[in-house]
Design a protein around this motif. Structure first.
Motif, short mmCIF file in Angstrom:
data_model
loop_
_atom_site.label_atom_id
_atom_site.label_comp_id
_atom_site.label_asym_id
_atom_site.label_seq_id
_atom_site.Cartn_x
_atom_site.Cartn_y
_atom_site.Cartn_z
N UNK A 103 -3.59 4.37 -1.17
CA UNK A 103 -4.62 4.85 -2.06
C UNK A 103 -4.39 4.39 -3.49
N UNK A 104 -3.14 4.35 -3.92
CA UNK A 104 -2.87 3.99 -5.31
C UNK A 104 -3.23 2.53 -5.57
N UNK A 105 -2.90 1.63 -4.63
CA UNK A 105 -3.22 0.21 -4.84
C UNK A 105 -4.72 -0.01 -4.78
N UNK A 106 -5.40 0.58 -3.79
CA UNK A 106 -6.84 0.40 -3.66
C UNK A 106 -7.57 0.96 -4.87
N UNK A 107 -7.08 2.08 -5.41
CA UNK A 107 -7.75 2.67 -6.58
C UNK A 107 -7.62 1.78 -7.80
N UNK A 108 -6.50 1.07 -7.91
CA UNK A 108 -6.28 0.19 -9.06
C UNK A 108 -6.96 -1.17 -8.89
N UNK A 109 -7.13 -1.60 -7.64
CA UNK A 109 -7.77 -2.89 -7.38
C UNK A 109 -9.29 -2.76 -7.37
N UNK A 110 -9.81 -1.63 -6.87
CA UNK A 110 -11.26 -1.46 -6.79
C UNK A 110 -11.90 -2.24 -5.66
N UNK A 111 -11.11 -2.67 -4.68
CA UNK A 111 -11.62 -3.42 -3.52
C UNK A 111 -11.04 -2.82 -2.25
N UNK A 112 -11.45 -3.34 -1.09
CA UNK A 112 -10.98 -2.80 0.18
C UNK A 112 -9.55 -3.13 0.52
N UNK A 113 -9.01 -4.25 -0.03
CA UNK A 113 -7.62 -4.67 0.16
C UNK A 113 -7.28 -4.95 1.63
N UNK A 114 -8.27 -5.34 2.43
CA UNK A 114 -8.04 -5.62 3.85
C UNK A 114 -7.55 -7.05 4.03
N UNK A 115 -7.11 -7.36 5.27
CA UNK A 115 -6.51 -8.66 5.56
C UNK A 115 -6.42 -8.86 7.06
N UNK A 116 -6.03 -10.06 7.50
CA UNK A 116 -5.69 -10.30 8.89
C UNK A 116 -4.22 -9.95 9.09
N UNK A 117 -3.86 -9.51 10.32
CA UNK A 117 -2.45 -9.23 10.58
C UNK A 117 -2.12 -9.48 12.05
N UNK A 118 -0.83 -9.72 12.32
CA UNK A 118 -0.36 -9.92 13.69
C UNK A 118 1.15 -9.65 13.70
N UNK A 119 1.57 -8.75 14.56
CA UNK A 119 2.99 -8.46 14.70
C UNK A 119 3.53 -9.22 15.90
N UNK A 120 4.12 -10.41 15.65
CA UNK A 120 4.52 -11.26 16.78
C UNK A 120 5.69 -12.18 16.44
#
Length: 236
Positions: A103-120
């Motif tokens: 929440x703290x990062x998203x509130x300071x960025x003002x964006x969704x802060x989403x990305x692709x990910x893969x644990x492999x």
């Protein structure tokens, strides 16, 4: 300087692999090498009263380091706002790995802060694209992390003020893995490495980057400006 390392401390309690890699918690591992560097370090975790982030503690904190993953939604909004205001007032903030969704990062960025990910078990090659930057001190052209969770573009953040590191993964993805931002009087650094099931925070280069980032993020006497109705500077 006074540094607070904040961590959910949930994976360490429920996952034997994480507990074996970080017996004192991820926060404990990070605090340990920062203490060795000569800093005054306090740790705080999610399940403490006020998540350990009391007003009194934050007021004397120079740099806050934040790791979160599975319980972002449990962080109380009033604590987030308290922390955000301290950043605007000049406290440095280092956001690690999956705290991109905090929440703290998203509130300071003002964006969704989403990305692709893969644990492999991807290999991550972290390229140093701003070698003169203080956060890159002691880091060569690149360094490699043998096994890490993949994060891939597009990373939904505002354009960084400075891009320090770019990662490549064996799956072919790339990622802006070290980026700085300024908000108010505060400085923010996002650093990608650090999935909980890998010993990333025991790696020398990763520790060096975090130590460098803490020194960079510390407020160096940034002047406080006044706002609102203002009397003329010149008289007559």
């Amino acid at each position: 300087m006074n540094i607070v390392v904040w961590n959910e401390n949930r994976h360490e309690k429920t996952n034997e692999t994480v507990a074996s890699i970080y017996p004192d918690g991820i926060h404990g591992a990070i605090a340990s090498f920062l203490k060795e560097a000569g800093h005054d370090v306090t740790t705080a975790t999610l399940d403490e009263p006020e998540h350990g982030l009391t007003k009194e503690l934050l007021e004397k904190t120079d740099v806050l380091i934040w790791w979160g993953h599975m319980a972002h939604g449990e962080v109380q909004d009033d604590i987030v706002e308290r922390t955000r205001q301290r950043v605007l007032d000049g406290m440095g903030l280092i956001v690690l790995h999956s705290a991109h969704f905090s929440k703290i990062f998203k509130s300071l960025m003002g964006t969704g802060c989403d990305l692709k990910w893969r644990e492999s078990n991807d290999k991550e090659r972290v390229w140093n694209v701003d070698p003169s930057h203080p956060i890159a001190r002691g880091i060569g052209e690149y360094f490699e992390i043998g096994k890490e969770e993949m994060y891939g573009e597009h990373f939904d953040i505002p354009a960084p003020d400075e891009l320090i590191f770019v990662s490549w993964f064996t799956g072919g993805e790339v990622f802006r893995s070290g980026a700085t931002f300024k908000r108010g009087r505060g400085k923010i650094f996002y650093f990608r490495p650090g999935h909980e099931t890998y010993p990333t925070y025991h790696q020398e280069e990763v520790q060096q980057v975090i130590k460098n980032a803490a020194e960079w993020a510390q407020n160096q006497g940034t002047p406080k400006h006044t706002y609102g109705n203002f009397q003329p500077v010149e008289q007559g």
